[in-house]
Design a protein around this motif. Structure first.
Motif, PDB file in Angstrom:
ATOM      1  N   ALA A   1      24.947 -17.377 -31.393  1.00  0.00           N
ATOM      2  CA  ALA A   1      26.182 -18.015 -30.353  1.00  0.00           C
ATOM      3  C   ALA A   1      27.429 -17.536 -31.079  1.00  0.00           C
ATOM      4  CB  ALA A   1      26.283 -19.537 -30.383  1.00  0.00           C
ATOM      5  N   GLY A   2      27.551 -17.657 -32.607  1.00  0.00           N
ATOM      6  CA  GLY A   2      28.711 -17.026 -33.013  1.00  0.00           C
ATOM      7  C   GLY A   2      29.051 -15.783 -32.781  1.00  0.00           C
ATOM      8  N   LEU A   3      28.000 -14.897 -33.020  1.00  0.00           N
ATOM      9  CA  LEU A   3      28.201 -13.524 -32.649  1.00  0.00           C
ATOM     10  C   LEU A   3      28.530 -12.832 -31.088  1.00  0.00           C
ATOM     11  CD1 LEU A   3      25.408 -11.930 -35.091  1.00  0.00           C
ATOM     12  CD2 LEU A   3      27.730 -11.765 -35.332  1.00  0.00           C
ATOM     13  N   GLU A   4      27.669 -14.010 -30.204  1.00  0.00           N
ATOM     14  CA  GLU A   4      28.052 -13.776 -28.897  1.00  0.00           C
ATOM     15  C   GLU A   4      29.267 -14.104 -28.561  1.00  0.00           C
ATOM     16  OE1 GLU A   4      26.461 -15.580 -24.767  1.00  0.00           O
ATOM     17  OE2 GLU A   4      24.975 -15.569 -26.261  1.00  0.00           O
ATOM     18  N   LEU A   5      30.066 -15.053 -29.034  1.00  0.00           N
ATOM     19  CA  LEU A   5      31.284 -15.280 -28.678  1.00  0.00           C
ATOM     20  C   LEU A   5      32.359 -14.491 -29.195  1.00  0.00           C
ATOM     21  CD1 LEU A   5      31.068 -19.384 -29.405  1.00  0.00           C
ATOM     22  CD2 LEU A   5      31.432 -17.984 -27.115  1.00  0.00           C
ATOM     23  N   HIS A   6      32.200 -14.002 -30.233  1.00  0.00           N
ATOM     24  CA  HIS A   6      32.913 -12.781 -30.969  1.00  0.00           C
ATOM     25  C   HIS A   6      32.492 -12.024 -32.040  1.00  0.00           C
ATOM     26  CE1 HIS A   6      36.587 -10.590 -32.199  1.00  0.00           C
ATOM     27  NE2 HIS A   6      37.140 -11.279 -31.137  1.00  0.00           N
ATOM     28  N   LEU A   7      32.224 -10.839 -32.046  1.00  0.00           N
ATOM     29  CA  LEU A   7      31.405 -10.159 -33.030  1.00  0.00           C
ATOM     30  C   LEU A   7      32.179 -10.282 -34.364  1.00  0.00           C
ATOM     31  CD1 LEU A   7      29.115  -8.283 -33.592  1.00  0.00           C
ATOM     32  CD2 LEU A   7      30.566  -6.436 -33.043  1.00  0.00           C
ATOM     33  N   PHE A   8      33.597 -10.615 -34.554  1.00  0.00           N
ATOM     34  CA  PHE A   8      34.050 -10.657 -35.733  1.00  0.00           C
ATOM     35  C   PHE A   8      34.413 -11.996 -36.261  1.00  0.00           C
ATOM     36  CE2 PHE A   8      35.151  -6.250 -34.779  1.00  0.00           C
ATOM     37  CZ  PHE A   8      35.792  -5.736 -35.832  1.00  0.00           C
ATOM     38  N   GLY A   9      33.342 -13.067 -35.533  1.00  0.00           N
ATOM     39  CA  GLY A   9      33.242 -14.233 -36.165  1.00  0.00           C
ATOM     40  C   GLY A   9      33.089 -14.403 -37.513  1.00  0.00           C
ATOM     41  N   PRO A  10      31.912 -13.789 -37.965  1.00  0.00           N
ATOM     42  CA  PRO A  10      31.458 -13.843 -39.396  1.00  0.00           C
ATOM     43  C   PRO A  10      32.597 -13.472 -40.433  1.00  0.00           C
ATOM     44  CG  PRO A  10      29.640 -13.119 -38.000  1.00  0.00           C
ATOM     45  CD  PRO A  10      30.818 -13.107 -37.335  1.00  0.00           C
ATOM     46  N   LEU A  11      33.316 -12.459 -40.165  1.00  0.00           N
ATOM     47  CA  LEU A  11      34.109 -11.782 -41.085  1.00  0.00           C
ATOM     48  C   LEU A  11      35.466 -12.680 -40.949  1.00  0.00           C
ATOM     49  CD1 LEU A  11      35.283  -9.469 -42.718  1.00  0.00           C
ATOM     50  CD2 LEU A  11      36.137  -8.325 -40.768  1.00  0.00           C
ATOM     51  N   ALA A  12      35.626 -13.310 -39.695  1.00  0.00           N
ATOM     52  CA  ALA A  12      37.072 -14.090 -39.923  1.00  0.00           C
ATOM     53  C   ALA A  12      36.655 -15.318 -40.620  1.00  0.00           C
ATOM     54  CB  ALA A  12      37.407 -14.524 -38.379  1.00  0.00           C
ATOM     55  N   GLY A  13      35.210 -15.992 -40.370  1.00  0.00           N
ATOM     56  CA  GLY A  13      34.857 -17.020 -41.164  1.00  0.00           C
ATOM     57  C   GLY A  13      34.845 -16.806 -42.761  1.00  0.00           C
ATOM     58  N   LEU A  14      34.375 -15.753 -43.354  1.00  0.00           N
ATOM     59  CA  LEU A  14      34.306 -15.554 -44.470  1.00  0.00           C
ATOM     60  C   LEU A  14      35.748 -15.527 -45.044  1.00  0.00           C
ATOM     61  CD1 LEU A  14      32.798 -14.691 -47.249  1.00  0.00           C
ATOM     62  CD2 LEU A  14      33.065 -12.301 -46.419  1.00  0.00           C
ATOM     63  N   THR A  15      36.860 -14.933 -44.275  1.00  0.00           N
ATOM     64  CA  THR A  15      38.230 -14.789 -44.949  1.00  0.00           C
ATOM     65  C   THR A  15      38.638 -16.271 -45.000  1.00  0.00           C
ATOM     66  OG1 THR A  15      38.470 -12.784 -43.593  1.00  0.00           O
ATOM     67  CG2 THR A  15      40.266 -14.004 -44.171  1.00  0.00           C
TER      68      THR A  15
END
Length: 98
Positions: free
Chosen positions: A26-40
């Protein structure tokens, strides 16, 4: 929005929330940059909580990666390209203009 177009970060907060709940798909479907933003976000929070010396080492490491790779510029370029693709394909620029 005035032009009825989605902003570049549309879905990013929801993506981070889905990822924080363990829902990678779901996170990737909502926005591909979600994991990078979350890590930030995690790195920023961690840097606020660390004592001075470990925080200095973390900042130095991040700065070193940025200086040698230009990672923030690459990410910004990819982020804007992803936004344009979402506008054209996913969110319908044609529908918004008709």
């Amino acid at each position: 929005s005035v032009l009825h177009l989605h902003c570049p970060g549309c879905g990013l907060s929801r993506s981070i929330m889905a990822l924080s709940q363990g829902n990678l798909a779901a996170g990737l479907e909502l926005h591909l940059f979600g994991p990078l933003a979350g890590l930030t976000v995690v790195l920023l929070l961690l840097s606020c909580l660390l004592p001075a010396e470990p925080r200095r080492r973390l900042v130095s490491s991040v700065r070193s990666v940025e200086v040698t790779t230009g990672l923030s510029q690459v990410c910004l370029l990819l982020f804007m390209l992803y936004w344009l693709i979402r506008l054209i394909v996913g969110h319908g620029v044609v529908r918004a203009l008709v």
